[in-house]
Design an enzyme around this catalytic site. Sequence first.
Site, PDB file in Angstrom:
ATOM      1  CB  CYS A   1      -0.780   0.077   1.185  1.00  0.00           C
ATOM      2  SG  CYS A   1      -2.207  -1.405   0.939  1.00  0.00           S
TER       3      CYS A   1
ATOM      4  CG  HIS B   1      -3.295   3.389   1.660  1.00  0.00           C
ATOM      5  ND1 HIS B   1      -3.637   2.917   0.332  1.00  0.00           N
ATOM      6  CD2 HIS B   1      -3.443   2.238   2.533  1.00  0.00           C
ATOM      7  CE1 HIS B   1      -3.766   1.944   0.231  1.00  0.00           C
ATOM      8  NE2 HIS B   1      -3.658   1.317   1.809  1.00  0.00           N
TER       9      HIS B   1
ATOM     10  CG  ASN C   1      -6.681  -0.965   0.433  1.00  0.00           C
ATOM     11  OD1 ASN C   1      -5.958  -0.264  -0.402  1.00  0.00           O
ATOM     12  ND2 ASN C   1      -6.208  -1.479   1.663  1.00  0.00           N
TER      13      ASN C   1
HETATM   14  O1  UT7 Z   1      -3.860  -1.131   3.168  1.00  0.00           O
HETATM   15  C1  UT7 Z   1      -3.034  -2.179   4.170  1.00  0.00           C
HETATM   16  C2  UT7 Z   1      -3.184  -2.070   5.430  1.00  0.00           C
HETATM   17  N1  UT7 Z   1      -4.669  -2.410   5.772  1.00  0.00           N
HETATM   18  C3  UT7 Z   1      -5.099  -1.781   6.966  1.00  0.00           C
HETATM   19  O2  UT7 Z   1      -4.814  -0.563   7.242  1.00  0.00           O
HETATM   20  C4  UT7 Z   1      -6.545  -2.511   7.524  1.00  0.00           C
HETATM   21  C5  UT7 Z   1      -6.643  -2.393   8.914  1.00  0.00           C
HETATM   22  N2  UT7 Z   1      -7.527  -3.120   9.624  1.00  0.00           N
HETATM   23  C6  UT7 Z   1      -8.637  -2.738   9.585  1.00  0.00           C
HETATM   24  O3  UT7 Z   1      -9.013  -1.742   8.736  1.00  0.00           O
HETATM   25  C7  UT7 Z   1     -10.098  -3.291  10.210  1.00  0.00           C
HETATM   26  O4  UT7 Z   1      -9.106  -4.171  11.529  1.00  0.00           O
HETATM   27  C8  UT7 Z   1     -10.796  -4.292   9.549  1.00  0.00           C
HETATM   28  C9  UT7 Z   1     -11.923  -3.365   8.698  1.00  0.00           C
HETATM   29  C10 UT7 Z   1     -10.119  -5.056   8.783  1.00  0.00           C
HETATM   30  C11 UT7 Z   1     -11.791  -5.086  10.683  1.00  0.00           C
HETATM   31  O5  UT7 Z   1     -12.303  -4.054  11.506  1.00  0.00           O
HETATM   32  P1  UT7 Z   1     -12.274  -4.317  13.178  1.00  0.00           P
HETATM   33  O6  UT7 Z   1     -12.861  -3.288  13.737  1.00  0.00           O
HETATM   34  O7  UT7 Z   1     -10.676  -4.327  13.450  1.00  0.00           O
HETATM   35  O8  UT7 Z   1     -12.996  -5.805  13.285  1.00  0.00           O
HETATM   36  P2  UT7 Z   1     -12.515  -6.965  13.947  1.00  0.00           P
HETATM   37  O9  UT7 Z   1     -11.724  -7.822  12.892  1.00  0.00           O
HETATM   38  O10 UT7 Z   1     -12.029  -6.884  15.162  1.00  0.00           O
HETATM   39  O11 UT7 Z   1     -13.935  -7.844  13.726  1.00  0.00           O
HETATM   40  C12 UT7 Z   1     -14.974  -7.400  14.704  1.00  0.00           C
HETATM   41  C13 UT7 Z   1     -16.051  -8.558  14.707  1.00  0.00           C
HETATM   42  C14 UT7 Z   1     -15.732  -9.912  14.837  1.00  0.00           C
HETATM   43  O12 UT7 Z   1     -16.781 -10.501  15.457  1.00  0.00           O
HETATM   44  P3  UT7 Z   1     -16.765 -10.689  16.948  1.00  0.00           P
HETATM   45  O13 UT7 Z   1     -15.214 -11.613  17.201  1.00  0.00           O
HETATM   46  O14 UT7 Z   1     -16.865  -9.701  17.804  1.00  0.00           O
HETATM   47  O15 UT7 Z   1     -17.761 -11.638  17.084  1.00  0.00           O
HETATM   48  C15 UT7 Z   1     -15.589 -10.442  13.623  1.00  0.00           C
HETATM   49  O16 UT7 Z   1     -15.761 -11.718  13.095  1.00  0.00           O
HETATM   50  O17 UT7 Z   1     -16.736  -8.055  13.396  1.00  0.00           O
HETATM   51  C16 UT7 Z   1     -16.597  -9.450  12.958  1.00  0.00           C
HETATM   52  N3  UT7 Z   1     -16.371  -9.117  11.335  1.00  0.00           N
HETATM   53  C17 UT7 Z   1     -17.321  -8.992  10.310  1.00  0.00           C
HETATM   54  N4  UT7 Z   1     -18.755  -8.892  10.652  1.00  0.00           N
HETATM   55  C18 UT7 Z   1     -19.339  -8.589   9.498  1.00  0.00           C
HETATM   56  C19 UT7 Z   1     -15.116  -9.167  10.742  1.00  0.00           C
HETATM   57  N5  UT7 Z   1     -15.381  -9.018   9.459  1.00  0.00           N
HETATM   58  C20 UT7 Z   1     -16.734  -8.815   9.170  1.00  0.00           C
HETATM   59  C21 UT7 Z   1     -17.606  -8.777   8.080  1.00  0.00           C
HETATM   60  N6  UT7 Z   1     -19.043  -8.317   8.494  1.00  0.00           N
HETATM   61  N7  UT7 Z   1     -17.086  -8.321   6.771  1.00  0.00           N
END
Ligand code: UT7
Length: 332
Positions: free
Chosen positions: A117, A256, A286
């Site tokens: 990225c 980004h 992204n």
């Molecule tokens: O460009 C390269 C660099 N990349 C980045 O900068 C990305 C950085 N990371 C992020 O943007 C975020 O961490 C994500 C958008 C990928 C995820 O968001 P989050 O707030 O960190 O969510 P999480 O992974 O902690 O998940 C929270 C909950 C989980 O459920 P439980 O364990 O709380 O029951 C996940 O299973 O949301 C669930 N979840 C979803 N629910 C609905 C994860 N993905 C999804 C989804 N739809 N697509």
Amino acid sequence: MTQSLPKAMITAMGSYLPQTILTNKELEKVLDTSDEWIYSRTGIRERRIATVNESTSDMAAEAAKDMLDKYNLKADDIDLLIVATVTPDMFFPSTAALVLQKLNHSKGWGFDLSGACSGFLYALSVGNAYIRSGMAKKVAVIGADKMSAITNQSDRNTRILFGDAAAAILLEPSTDYGILDEILYTDGSGKDYLYMPGGGSRNPASHETVEKKMHFIYQDGKTVFKFAVKGMEEVSEKILRKNKLKGSDLTLFIPHQANKRIIDATTERLGLLKNQVLINIDRYANTTAATIPLGICEATDKKILKPGNLLLLAAFGAGFTWGSTLIKWGMS
Ligand code: UT7
């Protein structure tokens, strides 16, 4: 009198977005997710998806053609082409070679650069060095990625985040305008948090790598999120401090586009107002190396920047890689 080195100024740009729009609503039908979750956690509403026949070099060549057409340039004018991508058409020949061939250009040279990225900022830095040293007069830098080619279509953690696109800019020497400063970092200790394990020399393609879905992106989102916020904030603050600037001195910040929450945290830390930040993650998600040059194209279309305005770019990605570039805009 000692002659100071020229600056590398952005003098042209172009982009390519695949026609197909994949909305969150459509993803709701095939994944255990919702528009509400995706939008509130990432800021994404929809993304563009390339066709099966459309590769990264096809998109990159279209972006280059758009730039050449708009600014009345010939492909042969380009001395050096750098393509930032993590989704090359194939390991070799390079995507740059394929793009040059699509542009019917065999008089210059080019290569690919892998910086995830942050790839566009890294490529901009290389282009800057070639311009400043006088080794090239016209350097084209393209950020292009077909992320849908390496995304597991049944993984809700990653599929919702990415889109496909390409965008190009041209660098030329200028005494007055151009890249003022840059700070770039690579820290390989981030390698386990965002990567694609299969297909390279560590895990060459085999039945096993396919069965284990090793040819797709893996991301520990929470960890990457924490490092991304810290990295983007710190490097952006550092480049401002180093150049004795405040957030209010910037006309525009193009970060980004990985997650709107990361962008919001950075802009808050820099004390920027909403109208100082370009955000298009809602429409394109992204697109890895393409996000920043796409943002530059959009800012130019909207005539946001005037000669002398200060533009800040910042990125964070796999590696980890991150950085910030400060530009004194020159195009009217
Ligand atoms: O460009 C390269 C660099 N990349 C980045 O900068 C990305 C950085 N990371 C992020 O943007 C975020 O961490 C994500 C958008 C990928 C995820 O968001 P989050 O707030 O960190 O969510 P999480 O992974 O902690 O998940 C929270 C909950 C989980 O459920 P439980 O364990 O709380 O029951 C996940 O299973 O949301 C669930 N979840 C979803 N629910 C609905 C994860 N993905 C999804 C989804 N739809 N697509």
